[in-house]
Design a protein around this motif. Sequence first.
Motif, PDB file in Angstrom:
ATOM      1  N   ASP A  36       0.786  -1.220   0.141  1.00 58.14           N
ATOM      2  CA  ASP A  36      -0.040   0.033   0.090  1.00 58.14           C
ATOM      3  C   ASP A  36       0.624   1.100   0.113  1.00 58.14           C
ATOM      4  OD1 ASP A  36      -2.760   0.198  -0.173  1.00 58.14           O
ATOM      5  OD2 ASP A  36      -3.196  -0.533   1.853  1.00 58.14           O
ATOM      6  N   ALA A  39       2.422   1.638  -3.362  1.00 53.70           N
ATOM      7  CA  ALA A  39       1.418   2.163  -4.434  1.00 53.70           C
ATOM      8  C   ALA A  39       1.050   3.660  -4.231  1.00 53.70           C
ATOM      9  CB  ALA A  39      -0.034   1.507  -3.878  1.00 53.70           C
ATOM     10  N   ASP A  40       1.199   4.129  -2.917  1.00 57.72           N
ATOM     11  CA  ASP A  40       0.806   5.476  -2.650  1.00 57.72           C
ATOM     12  C   ASP A  40       1.945   6.374  -3.365  1.00 57.72           C
ATOM     13  OD1 ASP A  40      -1.535   5.061  -1.128  1.00 57.72           O
ATOM     14  OD2 ASP A  40      -0.424   5.343   0.744  1.00 57.72           O
ATOM     15  N   THR A  43       1.527   6.392  -6.850  1.00 58.36           N
ATOM     16  CA  THR A  43       0.598   7.396  -7.489  1.00 58.36           C
ATOM     17  C   THR A  43       1.079   8.683  -7.269  1.00 58.36           C
ATOM     18  OG1 THR A  43      -1.199   5.895  -6.665  1.00 58.36           O
ATOM     19  CG2 THR A  43      -1.790   8.277  -6.762  1.00 58.36           C
ATOM     20  N   HIS A  70      -2.398  -6.804   1.426  1.00 60.79           N
ATOM     21  CA  HIS A  70      -3.225  -5.309   0.821  1.00 60.79           C
ATOM     22  C   HIS A  70      -2.658  -4.401   0.231  1.00 60.79           C
ATOM     23  CE1 HIS A  70      -5.732  -1.887   2.342  1.00 60.79           C
ATOM     24  NE2 HIS A  70      -6.709  -2.721   2.220  1.00 60.79           N
ATOM     25  N   GLY A  71      -3.195  -4.038  -0.963  1.00 60.07           N
ATOM     26  CA  GLY A  71      -2.551  -3.150  -1.902  1.00 60.07           C
ATOM     27  C   GLY A  71      -2.279  -3.575  -3.188  1.00 60.07           C
ATOM     28  N   HIS A  73      -4.275  -4.874  -5.183  1.00 56.06           N
ATOM     29  CA  HIS A  73      -5.237  -4.531  -6.278  1.00 56.06           C
ATOM     30  C   HIS A  73      -4.883  -3.349  -6.855  1.00 56.06           C
ATOM     31  CE1 HIS A  73      -6.328  -2.372  -2.962  1.00 56.06           C
ATOM     32  NE2 HIS A  73      -7.046  -1.693  -3.509  1.00 56.06           N
ATOM     33  N   ARG A  74      -3.846  -2.415  -6.366  1.00 61.17           N
ATOM     34  CA  ARG A  74      -3.412  -1.122  -6.840  1.00 61.17           C
ATOM     35  C   ARG A  74      -2.425  -1.406  -8.151  1.00 61.17           C
ATOM     36  NH1 ARG A  74      -2.796   2.686  -1.925  1.00 61.17           N
ATOM     37  NH2 ARG A  74      -2.376   4.081  -3.595  1.00 61.17           N
ATOM     38  N   HIS A  76      -0.349  -1.988 -11.610  1.00 63.52           N
ATOM     39  CA  HIS A  76      -0.765  -1.896 -13.052  1.00 63.52           C
ATOM     40  C   HIS A  76      -0.608  -3.253 -13.843  1.00 63.52           C
ATOM     41  CE1 HIS A  76      -0.102   2.264 -11.989  1.00 63.52           C
ATOM     42  NE2 HIS A  76      -0.789   2.358 -12.811  1.00 63.52           N
ATOM     43  N   PRO A  98      -5.500  -5.185 -14.991  1.00 62.14           N
ATOM     44  CA  PRO A  98      -6.759  -4.758 -14.712  1.00 62.14           C
ATOM     45  C   PRO A  98      -7.640  -4.956 -15.676  1.00 62.14           C
ATOM     46  CG  PRO A  98      -5.102  -3.206 -13.933  1.00 62.14           C
ATOM     47  CD  PRO A  98      -4.247  -4.249 -14.719  1.00 62.14           C
TER      48      PRO A  98
END
Length: 269
Positions: A36, A39-40, A43, A70-71, A73-74, A76, A98
């Motif tokens: 997570d 991923a932040d 972004t 967790h994370g 799914h973010r 690419h 995705p």
Amino acid sequence: PLDPTALTNALTEHPRPHLVVATAGTTDTGAIDPLDTIADLCTTHGAELHIDAAYGGPLLLSPTHRTLLHGLHRAHSVTLDLHKLGWQPASAGLLAVPDHHHLTPLHHHAPYLNAGDDTEAGLPDLLGRSLRTTRRPDALKIAVTLHALGRDGLADLIDRTITTAHHLADLITTTPGLDLYQRPTISTVLFRPTGATDHTVATIRRTLLNRGHAVLGRTHTAGHLWFKATLLNPHTTPHDLRTLLDLVTHATTELLTPTTHPTESDTPR
């Protein structure tokens, strides 16, 4: 694990484009990066994120352990290698994105493989379904396994395997003369004889292998060489684990016990 501070510095210092590769289950220790947080950062800096979940990806099937990912799914794109915690052939890997349109750059057309009139006539175009035109149909084996066991069946195997790894860790911590690297994140357990040199660890491993007693992996981390037991068989028993540690302990004692040679006074006359 990937250091978020070091990643921040790298993304700040280097011009775009960026591709960040995080890992969900390293080969050496089974460690999982802070997905997570990574991923932040991706972004914030406009970077693409790929997650290598070859080892840990199947944890998604387990309600007990999926929170470790967790994370995920973010990302690419994600890779999964189902010959580990999926019990599939070695070549049964997956590249997940995705949306299928993200695979467009991989498309390749050749007249002898992608004849337009054949496609229009209803003949299947297999080239667009694989990165290799001659690969075995391992996707069918994955599908059959999922159909036979379902999410719950595979989750049970995964949970049992991870429980076995923690049991091995418990046995190591209570066995005199053995050191545990850390509690397993997934199913990889690192350990070594207390106070042994790296040469001793390597020799013990080869001794067990040459005698046909045990096959242990090896990895160098935290400044030492460690035995690496990657548990992947959900049917491994506590007796199997105890036997393994007894074999290691016996081989260690055998190697480190000085051999006594008779002195002149001990020699029969």
